[in-house]
Design an enzyme around this catalytic site. Sequence first.
Site, short mmCIF file in Angstrom:
data_model
loop_
_atom_site.label_atom_id
_atom_site.label_comp_id
_atom_site.label_asym_id
_atom_site.label_seq_id
_atom_site.Cartn_x
_atom_site.Cartn_y
_atom_site.Cartn_z
NE ARG A 105 -4.04 -1.83 0.32
CZ ARG A 105 -4.20 -2.69 -0.68
NH1 ARG A 105 -3.42 -2.67 -1.72
NH2 ARG A 105 -5.16 -3.59 -0.62
CD GLU A 126 -2.08 4.73 -6.04
OE1 GLU A 126 -2.39 4.65 -7.24
OE2 GLU A 126 -1.24 4.00 -5.52
CG HIS A 171 -2.23 -1.80 -6.64
ND1 HIS A 171 -1.16 -2.46 -6.09
CD2 HIS A 171 -3.32 -2.17 -5.93
CE1 HIS A 171 -1.58 -3.21 -5.08
NE2 HIS A 171 -2.88 -3.06 -4.97
CB ALA A 221 -2.95 -7.47 -7.42
#
Length: 142
Positions: free
Chosen positions: A45, A74, A93, A95
């Site tokens: 994070r 972000e 990011h 995932a």
Amino acid sequence: MLRWQLYAVFQVSLHVPLTDETRSMISGHALSMMKESAILINCARGGVVDEKELACALNNGVIFGAGIDVFGHEPPSPDNELLRCKNVIISPHSASLSREASIRTAEMCARGCVAVLNGEHWPYVADKSAYNDNFIERKQEK
């Protein structure tokens, strides 16, 4: 990770939640303990790594490189120093964007829609209070 372990590793890959204990766990001091050949990878994070200190460490050869897919804010500000480091790889990011995750998400969504249409309480509703108003029963009466 114990601080003394930073001396011995070539790569540090972070996979921790952001909590009071993990906030800035990779500080300038932690970076200074790493080998000059070390690579830091943050897939955890934003906020786990002190970004200004990491940029400083990268630009001054304290560590060899970094891979980052999360930021404290972000999207990152255009003046974020990490965006100008030559020895960092930055990626989104993503995932949860694997093929398998996308298929499972679509399947769960379809099951949820069918459950709600059948008047059932779907277990994956984020706000369970939506069921408190008898919303489904009112919709079925119409």
